[in-house]
Scaffold this motif. Structure first.
Motif, PDB file in Angstrom:
ATOM      1  N   PRO A  65     -19.139 -11.306   1.519  1.00  0.00           N
ATOM      2  CA  PRO A  65     -19.403 -10.067   0.768  1.00  0.00           C
ATOM      3  C   PRO A  65     -18.317  -9.032   1.014  1.00  0.00           C
ATOM      4  O   PRO A  65     -17.673  -9.030   2.074  1.00  0.00           O
ATOM      5  CB  PRO A  65     -20.752  -9.610   1.331  1.00  0.00           C
ATOM      6  N   PRO A  66     -18.086  -8.143   0.057  1.00  0.00           N
ATOM      7  CA  PRO A  66     -17.119  -7.055   0.255  1.00  0.00           C
ATOM      8  C   PRO A  66     -17.454  -6.259   1.500  1.00  0.00           C
ATOM      9  O   PRO A  66     -18.623  -5.973   1.779  1.00  0.00           O
ATOM     10  CB  PRO A  66     -17.282  -6.209  -1.013  1.00  0.00           C
ATOM     11  N   GLY A  67     -16.436  -5.939   2.273  1.00  0.00           N
ATOM     12  CA  GLY A  67     -16.644  -5.183   3.497  1.00  0.00           C
ATOM     13  C   GLY A  67     -16.835  -6.043   4.723  1.00  0.00           C
ATOM     14  O   GLY A  67     -16.674  -5.565   5.853  1.00  0.00           O
ATOM     15  N   GLU A  68     -17.152  -7.343   4.524  1.00  0.00           N
ATOM     16  CA  GLU A  68     -17.319  -8.252   5.655  1.00  0.00           C
ATOM     17  C   GLU A  68     -15.963  -8.845   6.051  1.00  0.00           C
ATOM     18  O   GLU A  68     -15.057  -8.957   5.241  1.00  0.00           O
ATOM     19  CB  GLU A  68     -18.288  -9.374   5.298  1.00  0.00           C
ATOM     20  N   THR A  69     -15.858  -9.218   7.318  1.00  0.00           N
ATOM     21  CA  THR A  69     -14.600  -9.776   7.800  1.00  0.00           C
ATOM     22  C   THR A  69     -14.478 -11.258   7.441  1.00  0.00           C
ATOM     23  O   THR A  69     -15.473 -11.966   7.305  1.00  0.00           O
ATOM     24  CB  THR A  69     -14.464  -9.622   9.325  1.00  0.00           C
ATOM     25  N   GLY A  70     -13.257 -11.698   7.289  1.00  0.00           N
ATOM     26  CA  GLY A  70     -12.981 -13.096   6.987  1.00  0.00           C
ATOM     27  C   GLY A  70     -11.491 -13.348   7.070  1.00  0.00           C
ATOM     28  O   GLY A  70     -10.721 -12.478   7.493  1.00  0.00           O
ATOM     29  N   GLU A  71     -11.073 -14.534   6.655  1.00  0.00           N
ATOM     30  CA  GLU A  71      -9.663 -14.889   6.663  1.00  0.00           C
ATOM     31  C   GLU A  71      -9.043 -14.591   5.308  1.00  0.00           C
ATOM     32  O   GLU A  71      -9.677 -14.797   4.267  1.00  0.00           O
ATOM     33  CB  GLU A  71      -9.503 -16.375   6.986  1.00  0.00           C
ATOM     34  N   ALA A 120     -13.709  -0.610   0.188  1.00  0.00           N
ATOM     35  CA  ALA A 120     -14.366  -0.225  -1.065  1.00  0.00           C
ATOM     36  C   ALA A 120     -13.356   0.054  -2.167  1.00  0.00           C
ATOM     37  O   ALA A 120     -13.637  -0.134  -3.357  1.00  0.00           O
ATOM     38  CB  ALA A 120     -15.253   1.004  -0.832  1.00  0.00           C
ATOM     39  N   SER A 121     -12.144   0.481  -1.788  1.00  0.00           N
ATOM     40  CA  SER A 121     -11.088   0.769  -2.760  1.00  0.00           C
ATOM     41  C   SER A 121     -10.457  -0.505  -3.325  1.00  0.00           C
ATOM     42  O   SER A 121      -9.674  -0.429  -4.270  1.00  0.00           O
ATOM     43  CB  SER A 121      -9.997   1.612  -2.094  1.00  0.00           C
ATOM     44  N   GLY A 122     -10.784  -1.647  -2.725  1.00  0.00           N
ATOM     45  CA  GLY A 122     -10.162  -2.900  -3.120  1.00  0.00           C
ATOM     46  C   GLY A 122      -8.982  -3.267  -2.255  1.00  0.00           C
ATOM     47  O   GLY A 122      -8.468  -4.391  -2.340  1.00  0.00           O
ATOM     48  N   ASP A 123      -8.524  -2.330  -1.412  1.00  0.00           N
ATOM     49  CA  ASP A 123      -7.404  -2.609  -0.516  1.00  0.00           C
ATOM     50  C   ASP A 123      -7.848  -3.519   0.624  1.00  0.00           C
ATOM     51  O   ASP A 123      -9.000  -3.478   1.068  1.00  0.00           O
ATOM     52  CB  ASP A 123      -6.844  -1.304   0.059  1.00  0.00           C
ATOM     53  N   ILE A 124      -6.908  -4.311   1.113  1.00  0.00           N
ATOM     54  CA  ILE A 124      -7.161  -5.213   2.226  1.00  0.00           C
ATOM     55  C   ILE A 124      -6.771  -4.515   3.531  1.00  0.00           C
ATOM     56  O   ILE A 124      -5.703  -3.917   3.635  1.00  0.00           O
ATOM     57  CB  ILE A 124      -6.359  -6.522   2.083  1.00  0.00           C
ATOM     58  N   GLU A 125      -7.656  -4.621   4.535  1.00  0.00           N
ATOM     59  CA  GLU A 125      -7.380  -4.054   5.849  1.00  0.00           C
ATOM     60  C   GLU A 125      -7.192  -5.174   6.860  1.00  0.00           C
ATOM     61  O   GLU A 125      -7.998  -6.106   6.934  1.00  0.00           O
ATOM     62  CB  GLU A 125      -8.529  -3.155   6.303  1.00  0.00           C
ATOM     63  N   PHE A 126      -6.119  -5.089   7.638  1.00  0.00           N
ATOM     64  CA  PHE A 126      -5.822  -6.088   8.658  1.00  0.00           C
ATOM     65  C   PHE A 126      -6.603  -5.776   9.930  1.00  0.00           C
ATOM     66  O   PHE A 126      -6.607  -4.640  10.411  1.00  0.00           O
ATOM     67  CB  PHE A 126      -4.317  -6.089   8.959  1.00  0.00           C
ATOM     68  N   LEU A 127      -7.241  -6.815  10.515  1.00  0.00           N
ATOM     69  CA  LEU A 127      -8.038  -6.640  11.725  1.00  0.00           C
ATOM     70  C   LEU A 127      -7.513  -7.441  12.909  1.00  0.00           C
ATOM     71  O   LEU A 127      -7.879  -7.149  14.047  1.00  0.00           O
ATOM     72  CB  LEU A 127      -9.495  -7.024  11.453  1.00  0.00           C
ATOM     73  N   GLY A 128      -6.699  -8.449  12.673  1.00  0.00           N
ATOM     74  CA  GLY A 128      -6.167  -9.239  13.775  1.00  0.00           C
ATOM     75  C   GLY A 128      -5.897 -10.670  13.357  1.00  0.00           C
ATOM     76  O   GLY A 128      -5.968 -11.027  12.182  1.00  0.00           O
ATOM     77  N   PRO A 175      -3.949   0.464   5.597  1.00  0.00           N
ATOM     78  CA  PRO A 175      -4.307  -0.780   4.899  1.00  0.00           C
ATOM     79  C   PRO A 175      -3.077  -1.562   4.445  1.00  0.00           C
ATOM     80  O   PRO A 175      -1.994  -0.998   4.242  1.00  0.00           O
ATOM     81  CB  PRO A 175      -5.116  -0.282   3.691  1.00  0.00           C
ATOM     82  N   LEU A 176      -3.269  -2.869   4.281  1.00  0.00           N
ATOM     83  CA  LEU A 176      -2.197  -3.719   3.757  1.00  0.00           C
ATOM     84  C   LEU A 176      -2.032  -3.522   2.259  1.00  0.00           C
ATOM     85  O   LEU A 176      -0.958  -3.764   1.716  1.00  0.00           O
ATOM     86  CB  LEU A 176      -2.500  -5.193   4.048  1.00  0.00           C
ATOM     87  N   GLY A 177      -3.123  -3.122   1.591  1.00  0.00           N
ATOM     88  CA  GLY A 177      -3.040  -2.790   0.180  1.00  0.00           C
ATOM     89  C   GLY A 177      -3.536  -3.874  -0.743  1.00  0.00           C
ATOM     90  O   GLY A 177      -4.397  -4.691  -0.394  1.00  0.00           O
ATOM     91  N   LYS A 178      -2.960  -3.895  -1.934  1.00  0.00           N
ATOM     92  CA  LYS A 178      -3.370  -4.824  -2.997  1.00  0.00           C
ATOM     93  C   LYS A 178      -2.226  -5.785  -3.316  1.00  0.00           C
ATOM     94  O   LYS A 178      -1.060  -5.499  -3.019  1.00  0.00           O
ATOM     95  CB  LYS A 178      -3.760  -4.033  -4.259  1.00  0.00           C
ATOM     96  N   PRO A 179      -2.531  -6.931  -3.935  1.00  0.00           N
ATOM     97  CA  PRO A 179      -1.490  -7.933  -4.201  1.00  0.00           C
ATOM     98  C   PRO A 179      -0.486  -7.480  -5.258  1.00  0.00           C
ATOM     99  O   PRO A 179      -0.819  -6.724  -6.175  1.00  0.00           O
ATOM    100  CB  PRO A 179      -2.280  -9.153  -4.667  1.00  0.00           C
ATOM    101  N   ILE A 180       0.729  -7.976  -5.134  1.00  0.00           N
ATOM    102  CA  ILE A 180       1.772  -7.704  -6.118  1.00  0.00           C
ATOM    103  C   ILE A 180       1.534  -8.595  -7.336  1.00  0.00           C
ATOM    104  O   ILE A 180       0.685  -9.491  -7.324  1.00  0.00           O
ATOM    105  CB  ILE A 180       3.172  -7.952  -5.518  1.00  0.00           C
ATOM    106  N   TYR A 196       0.852  -1.192   0.000  1.00  0.00           N
ATOM    107  CA  TYR A 196       0.000   0.000   0.000  1.00  0.00           C
ATOM    108  C   TYR A 196       0.884   1.236   0.000  1.00  0.00           C
ATOM    109  O   TYR A 196       1.531   1.553   1.006  1.00  0.00           O
ATOM    110  CB  TYR A 196      -0.906   0.008   1.229  1.00  0.00           C
ATOM    111  N   PRO A 197       0.966   1.949  -1.128  1.00  0.00           N
ATOM    112  CA  PRO A 197       1.724   3.211  -1.149  1.00  0.00           C
ATOM    113  C   PRO A 197       0.979   4.264  -0.329  1.00  0.00           C
ATOM    114  O   PRO A 197      -0.184   4.569  -0.602  1.00  0.00           O
ATOM    115  CB  PRO A 197       1.751   3.592  -2.636  1.00  0.00           C
ATOM    116  N   VAL A 198       1.635   4.793   0.676  1.00  0.00           N
ATOM    117  CA  VAL A 198       0.994   5.725   1.606  1.00  0.00           C
ATOM    118  C   VAL A 198       1.233   7.161   1.169  1.00  0.00           C
ATOM    119  O   VAL A 198       2.371   7.568   0.921  1.00  0.00           O
ATOM    120  CB  VAL A 198       1.528   5.526   3.034  1.00  0.00           C
TER     121      VAL A 198
END
Length: 520
Positions: free
Chosen positions: A340-346, A399-407, A319-324, A303-305
């Motif tokens: 669904p997008p926006g829902e938590t998962g592994e 919503a941007s497609g970036d992945i967010e780390f939650l734990g 965010p962790l960002g998008k895949p290389i 993720y370029p900040v």
């Protein structure tokens, strides 16, 4: 030959007098580095190192360690770095877990590993005897290196990383370096983390295949904010990868010079927006957030900040960002079903990055390295069986497609960029003769806390002695900051650990459970 070694040899021809490695013990040009690697490879071959057989390397941080690893790759032998800063028993356990057939050691270190049954050898990393043996031509799926992760049983797990994955990552970061490199000029890249972890690989392989200069900063320098700042300034370091906690501690000491001139890469643990703001206030470098378990080869999301943008500021962390390139990811629920997008998962990862599994640990490999679900194969995974890695990280797709780390969804945590299995610390405590049971918990603000039940209630263990024993087996980051001795471990009515009561005990609420002793 591997793409890594082919690129290194090419750079020795293109830039023979350019500095490749700079360390406390020596500065090596590309031509000298390749000649020494070739010479070391010839010596290792004479000592019985074979193509495809793993070579463990127990050398101090510096040019000899890097030369020995590259020499093993020259012969087609996967390398496994044993970190000499680890506890002696931990080092021996890593040698066992590596399945190595040879162990490169320093002069006089043979006795430390004598019981492991692995032949030791000493090689010269300062020789220059010519072209050396013929370069090996490993397949993409052959193992390039072995890296250790913490194991729930107290035994290190050995991740086997193939040439395909190392090449894919190195190409990606090399392209990142190309984007920030001044026209025709090499970059100065600092390595401040152990080469025994793949966090430390970021500044090594991509820089060497790109013709850049790698600075192997010694541990006393990297841990001292003023000394590290002086080093960064004196050597005009352009690129640095570090954990957030390491950089935050330096900046909190007012050491502005610790920031690189061009690119700051964070990885190994969550990155806070407060630290991003600190970097922006104290330097002009770009910031790249980087994520990737060892099982997916160094880094798979970026993720370029841009500190000026307010997007994602409401998130707990950057965010962790998008895949290389060459990597795919998906957020999945139970039984690897779609969420669904926006829902938590592994987070599920597949592609060129995935390791081959854990050496000698079939059950652990099957639990984490799984077949890609058919619903993902049909949407672009291809018809051939594809192996995906279950990270154990709880995330969501923004919503941007970036992945967010939650734990984490298991009992694995990261401290100072190092992955720690709480079960491993518990297993080490239970091996202490005066401990009957132990539980370890992690608090984001204070680190690890341990709760132990004595083997003899009339003679509770001394917590200082427990810490001393743990230092013989575990890394420094895995030593609990607080050890509390209890009459019993609290359980819920369903028989599970009562984390709420433990938290109260940790706050010295002695009325909840009888406490025999608690020592900070």
């Amino acid at each position: 030959m591997s793409w890594i070694m082919r690129s290194l040899v090419r750079n020795a021809q293109l830039y023979p007098q350019r500095a490749a490695l700079v360390a406390e013990d020596a500065t090596l040009t590309y031509s000298v580095l390749v000649r020494r690697v070739a010479s070391a490879a010839a010596e290792m071959q004479r000592c019985g190192v074979l193509d495809g057989e793993i070579t463990a390397i127990a050398l101090r941080r510096g040019t000899p360690q890097i030369i020995a690893a590259l020499a093993a790759m020259w012969l087609g032998s996967p390398f496994a770095i044993v970190d000499l800063d680890e506890a002696p028993e931990r080092r021996r356990a890593q040698v066992r877990a590596s399945l190595a057939t040879r162990l490169v050691v320093e002069q006089g270190a043979d006795a430390a590993y004598a019981a492991e049954g692995v032949p030791t050898l000493r090689i010269s990393t300062s020789g220059d005897t010519g072209p050396g043996p013929e370069l090996a031509w490993p397949d993409d799926d052959d193992v390039a290196y072995v890296v250790f992760t913490s194991g729930t049983t107290g035994v290190p797990k050995s991740v086997a990383v193939p040439h395909r994955a190392l090449g894919n990552y190195s190409r990606f970061l090399s392209s990142v370096l190309d984007q920030v490199r001044p026209a025709g000029a090499p970059l100065s890249c600092a390595s401040v983390t152990s080469f025994a972890t793949d966090l430390g690989h970021t500044a090594i392989f991509p820089a060497l295949v790109s013709g850049d200069t790698v600075h192997l900063v010694d541990k006393p320098t990297m841990m001292d904010p003023l000394a590290f700042g002086s080093y960064m300034r004196a050597h005009s370091v352009d690129v640095l990868k570090s954990t957030a906690s390491h950089m935050s501690a330096h900046l909190d000491h007012g050491a502005r010079d610790v920031l690189p001139r061009t690119l700051m890469i964070f990885g190994g643990e969550p990155l806070s927006w407060d630290l991003v703001d600190q970097v922006a206030q104290n330097g002009t470098c770009r910031v790249l957030n980087h994520y990737g378990p060892s099982e997916t080869t160094i880094g798979v999301l970026t993720y370029p900040v841009d500190p000026r943008r307010q997007e994602h500021r409401s998130s707990a962390h950057v965010p962790l960002g998008k895949p290389i390139d060459g990597v795919s990811v998906e957020v999945v629920g139970e039984e690897l079903r779609a969420v669904p997008p926006g829902e938590t998962g592994e987070l599920l990862v597949w592609g060129e990055c995935v390791a081959l599994g854990y050496l000698g640990a079939r059950d652990a490999t099957r639990a984490r390295f799984v077949a890609l679900p058919s619903w993902l194969r049909s949407s672009g995974g291809g018809a051939q069986p594809v192996v995906a890695y279950r990270t154990g990280d709880t995330v969501r797709r923004l919503a941007s497609g970036d992945i967010e780390f939650l734990g984490r969804n298991d009992r694995q945590v990261k401290i100072n960029g190092q992955r720690i299995e709480l079960g491993e610390v518990e297993a080490a405590l239970r091996r202490c003769p005066d401990v009957r049971n132990a539980v370890v918990v992690h608090h984001s603000g204070t680190g690890l806390s341990a709760f132990v039940v004595p083997a003899d209630p009339a003679s509770p263990p001394d917590t200082k002695s427990l810490r001393s024993r743990l230092r013989e087996e575990l890394s420094v980051s895995a030593i609990p900051r607080v050890i509390t001795v209890l009459d019993h471990i609290p359980l819920t009515l369903s028989g599970k650990l009562d984390a709420t009561k433990l938290a109260l005990v940790g706050d010295r609420a002695s009325s909840v459970i009888p406490i025999r002793r608690g020592v900070n």
